[in-house]
Write a protein that holds these residues in place. Structure first.
Motif, PDB file in Angstrom:
ATOM      1  N   ALA A  11      -8.468 -11.425  -1.237  1.00  0.00           N
ATOM      2  CA  ALA A  11      -9.890 -12.194  -0.922  1.00  0.00           C
ATOM      3  C   ALA A  11      -9.224 -13.324   0.021  1.00  0.00           C
ATOM      4  O   ALA A  11     -10.393 -13.748   0.856  1.00  0.00           O
ATOM      5  CB  ALA A  11     -10.132 -12.842  -2.366  1.00  0.00           C
ATOM      6  N   CYS A  12      -8.376 -13.916  -0.196  1.00  0.00           N
ATOM      7  CA  CYS A  12      -7.728 -15.139   0.861  1.00  0.00           C
ATOM      8  C   CYS A  12      -7.813 -14.678   2.332  1.00  0.00           C
ATOM      9  O   CYS A  12      -7.869 -15.239   3.415  1.00  0.00           O
ATOM     10  CB  CYS A  12      -6.641 -15.709   0.666  1.00  0.00           C
ATOM     11  SG  CYS A  12      -5.157 -14.674   0.562  1.00  0.00           S
ATOM     12  N   CYS A  13      -7.808 -13.287   2.618  1.00  0.00           N
ATOM     13  CA  CYS A  13      -7.783 -12.535   4.100  1.00  0.00           C
ATOM     14  C   CYS A  13      -9.139 -12.305   4.442  1.00  0.00           C
ATOM     15  O   CYS A  13      -9.365 -11.623   5.388  1.00  0.00           O
ATOM     16  CB  CYS A  13      -6.745 -11.384   4.207  1.00  0.00           C
ATOM     17  SG  CYS A  13      -5.136 -11.684   3.404  1.00  0.00           S
ATOM     18  N   LEU A  39      -4.015  -4.581   5.939  1.00  0.00           N
ATOM     19  CA  LEU A  39      -3.827  -3.256   5.912  1.00  0.00           C
ATOM     20  C   LEU A  39      -4.632  -2.463   5.175  1.00  0.00           C
ATOM     21  O   LEU A  39      -5.243  -3.094   4.288  1.00  0.00           O
ATOM     22  CB  LEU A  39      -2.238  -2.895   5.987  1.00  0.00           C
ATOM     23  CG  LEU A  39      -1.463  -3.691   6.917  1.00  0.00           C
ATOM     24  CD1 LEU A  39       0.080  -3.323   6.278  1.00  0.00           C
ATOM     25  CD2 LEU A  39      -1.592  -3.045   8.399  1.00  0.00           C
ATOM     26  N   PRO A  40      -4.756  -1.068   5.179  1.00  0.00           N
ATOM     27  CA  PRO A  40      -5.757  -0.571   4.144  1.00  0.00           C
ATOM     28  C   PRO A  40      -5.171  -0.565   2.778  1.00  0.00           C
ATOM     29  O   PRO A  40      -6.051  -0.685   1.800  1.00  0.00           O
ATOM     30  CB  PRO A  40      -5.486   0.976   4.521  1.00  0.00           C
ATOM     31  CG  PRO A  40      -5.134   0.935   5.895  1.00  0.00           C
ATOM     32  CD  PRO A  40      -4.278  -0.268   6.191  1.00  0.00           C
ATOM     33  N   ASP A  41      -3.958  -0.977   2.598  1.00  0.00           N
ATOM     34  CA  ASP A  41      -3.333  -1.270   1.130  1.00  0.00           C
ATOM     35  C   ASP A  41      -3.649  -2.672   0.659  1.00  0.00           C
ATOM     36  O   ASP A  41      -2.921  -3.121  -0.409  1.00  0.00           O
ATOM     37  CB  ASP A  41      -2.012  -0.598   0.901  1.00  0.00           C
ATOM     38  CG  ASP A  41      -1.117  -1.662   1.926  1.00  0.00           C
ATOM     39  OD1 ASP A  41      -1.511  -2.641   2.431  1.00  0.00           O
ATOM     40  OD2 ASP A  41       0.150  -1.388   1.622  1.00  0.00           O
ATOM     41  N   LEU A  42      -4.544  -3.644   1.388  1.00  0.00           N
ATOM     42  CA  LEU A  42      -4.889  -4.920   1.321  1.00  0.00           C
ATOM     43  C   LEU A  42      -3.364  -5.798   1.361  1.00  0.00           C
ATOM     44  O   LEU A  42      -3.533  -7.012   0.612  1.00  0.00           O
ATOM     45  CB  LEU A  42      -5.624  -5.093  -0.019  1.00  0.00           C
ATOM     46  CG  LEU A  42      -6.807  -4.389  -0.242  1.00  0.00           C
ATOM     47  CD1 LEU A  42      -7.666  -4.516  -1.250  1.00  0.00           C
ATOM     48  CD2 LEU A  42      -7.512  -4.787   1.079  1.00  0.00           C
ATOM     49  N   LYS A  43      -2.438  -5.373   2.042  1.00  0.00           N
ATOM     50  CA  LYS A  43      -1.312  -6.475   2.364  1.00  0.00           C
ATOM     51  C   LYS A  43      -1.517  -6.721   3.861  1.00  0.00           C
ATOM     52  O   LYS A  43      -1.965  -6.030   4.646  1.00  0.00           O
ATOM     53  CB  LYS A  43      -0.104  -5.668   2.202  1.00  0.00           C
ATOM     54  CG  LYS A  43       0.267  -5.379   0.815  1.00  0.00           C
ATOM     55  CD  LYS A  43       1.333  -4.571   0.694  1.00  0.00           C
ATOM     56  CE  LYS A  43       1.622  -4.125  -0.735  1.00  0.00           C
ATOM     57  NZ  LYS A  43       2.918  -3.220  -1.058  1.00  0.00           N
ATOM     58  N   CYS A  44      -0.833  -7.989   4.146  1.00  0.00           N
ATOM     59  CA  CYS A  44      -0.779  -8.519   5.465  1.00  0.00           C
ATOM     60  C   CYS A  44       0.422  -7.885   6.268  1.00  0.00           C
ATOM     61  O   CYS A  44       1.334  -7.787   5.998  1.00  0.00           O
ATOM     62  CB  CYS A  44      -0.807  -9.954   5.382  1.00  0.00           C
ATOM     63  SG  CYS A  44      -0.583 -10.823   6.991  1.00  0.00           S
ATOM     64  N   GLU A  45      -0.102  -7.227   7.681  1.00  0.00           N
ATOM     65  CA  GLU A  45       1.024  -6.957   8.542  1.00  0.00           C
ATOM     66  C   GLU A  45       1.781  -7.997   8.996  1.00  0.00           C
ATOM     67  O   GLU A  45       2.860  -7.647   9.697  1.00  0.00           O
ATOM     68  CB  GLU A  45       0.297  -6.051   9.408  1.00  0.00           C
ATOM     69  CG  GLU A  45      -0.286  -6.680  10.716  1.00  0.00           C
ATOM     70  CD  GLU A  45      -1.024  -5.550  11.671  1.00  0.00           C
ATOM     71  OE1 GLU A  45      -0.279  -4.532  11.692  1.00  0.00           O
ATOM     72  OE2 GLU A  45      -1.703  -6.052  12.422  1.00  0.00           O
ATOM     73  N   LEU A  46       1.332  -9.186   8.910  1.00  0.00           N
ATOM     74  CA  LEU A  46       1.994 -10.527   9.381  1.00  0.00           C
ATOM     75  C   LEU A  46       2.816 -11.131   8.598  1.00  0.00           C
ATOM     76  O   LEU A  46       3.524 -12.111   8.747  1.00  0.00           O
ATOM     77  CB  LEU A  46       1.134 -11.353  10.256  1.00  0.00           C
ATOM     78  CG  LEU A  46       0.513 -10.840  11.324  1.00  0.00           C
ATOM     79  CD1 LEU A  46      -0.649 -11.945  12.083  1.00  0.00           C
ATOM     80  CD2 LEU A  46       1.315 -10.616  12.479  1.00  0.00           C
ATOM     81  N   PHE A  47       2.716 -10.729   7.095  1.00  0.00           N
ATOM     82  CA  PHE A  47       3.634 -11.290   6.125  1.00  0.00           C
ATOM     83  C   PHE A  47       4.966 -11.452   6.789  1.00  0.00           C
ATOM     84  O   PHE A  47       5.673 -10.438   6.840  1.00  0.00           O
ATOM     85  CB  PHE A  47       3.328 -10.896   4.718  1.00  0.00           C
ATOM     86  CG  PHE A  47       4.025 -11.663   3.610  1.00  0.00           C
ATOM     87  CD1 PHE A  47       3.039 -12.632   3.064  1.00  0.00           C
ATOM     88  CD2 PHE A  47       5.165 -11.419   3.091  1.00  0.00           C
ATOM     89  CE1 PHE A  47       3.286 -13.455   1.868  1.00  0.00           C
ATOM     90  CE2 PHE A  47       5.454 -12.072   2.059  1.00  0.00           C
ATOM     91  CZ  PHE A  47       4.680 -13.347   1.677  1.00  0.00           C
ATOM     92  N   GLY A  48       5.598 -12.612   6.505  1.00  0.00           N
ATOM     93  CA  GLY A  48       6.920 -13.260   6.716  1.00  0.00           C
ATOM     94  C   GLY A  48       7.337 -12.919   8.225  1.00  0.00           C
ATOM     95  O   GLY A  48       8.550 -13.156   8.697  1.00  0.00           O
ATOM     96  N   GLN A  49       6.328 -12.920   9.134  1.00  0.00           N
ATOM     97  CA  GLN A  49       6.403 -12.783  10.595  1.00  0.00           C
ATOM     98  C   GLN A  49       6.170 -14.055  11.320  1.00  0.00           C
ATOM     99  O   GLN A  49       5.420 -14.931  10.656  1.00  0.00           O
ATOM    100  CB  GLN A  49       5.659 -11.756  11.235  1.00  0.00           C
ATOM    101  CG  GLN A  49       5.747 -10.574  10.699  1.00  0.00           C
ATOM    102  CD  GLN A  49       7.257  -9.715  11.020  1.00  0.00           C
ATOM    103  OE1 GLN A  49       7.900 -10.062  11.880  1.00  0.00           O
ATOM    104  NE2 GLN A  49       7.823  -9.355   9.940  1.00  0.00           N
ATOM    105  N   PRO A  50       6.951 -14.723  12.203  1.00  0.00           N
ATOM    106  CA  PRO A  50       6.654 -15.996  12.785  1.00  0.00           C
ATOM    107  C   PRO A  50       5.125 -16.141  13.532  1.00  0.00           C
ATOM    108  O   PRO A  50       4.908 -17.258  13.505  1.00  0.00           O
ATOM    109  CB  PRO A  50       7.632 -15.926  13.933  1.00  0.00           C
ATOM    110  CG  PRO A  50       8.229 -14.583  14.052  1.00  0.00           C
ATOM    111  CD  PRO A  50       8.009 -13.870  12.970  1.00  0.00           C
TER     112      PRO A  50
END
Length: 84
Positions: A11-13, A39-50
């Motif tokens: 929801a925050c995305c 992403l389709p699985d509702l995860k962030c592809e930038l999570f943990g990235q600078p």
């Protein structure tokens, strides 16, 4: 005890706007629009990235924004966005 993110929520995305530029969204993210990095699985592809925006990294899940379900989180975050 700190609240943890609900798996499959994102929801925050979706609900809030992001005024700062981010990869794939150089003019920011409008409210109610899924982030281009969701992403389709509702995860962030930038999570943990600078490249992940500071505003995303600073967001902390809490009862008043997350509620008891994904649906409630979308409603709560949409209302907060509307008020700001």
């Amino acid at each position: 005890m700190a609240l943890t993110c609900r798996i499959g929520c994102a929801a925050c995305c979706i609900a809030p706007s992001i005024s700062s530029p981010l990869p794939k969204m150089p003019t920011g993210k409008p409210a109610g629009v899924p982030c281009a990095h969701l992403l389709p699985d509702l995860k962030c592809e930038l999570f943990g990235q600078p490249e992940r925006p500071k505003v995303c990294g600073d967001f902390q899940p809490a009862d008043y924004v997350c509620g008891d379900s994904r649906e409630q989180a979308l409603i709560l975050l949409t209302e907060l966005e509307r008020c700001t």
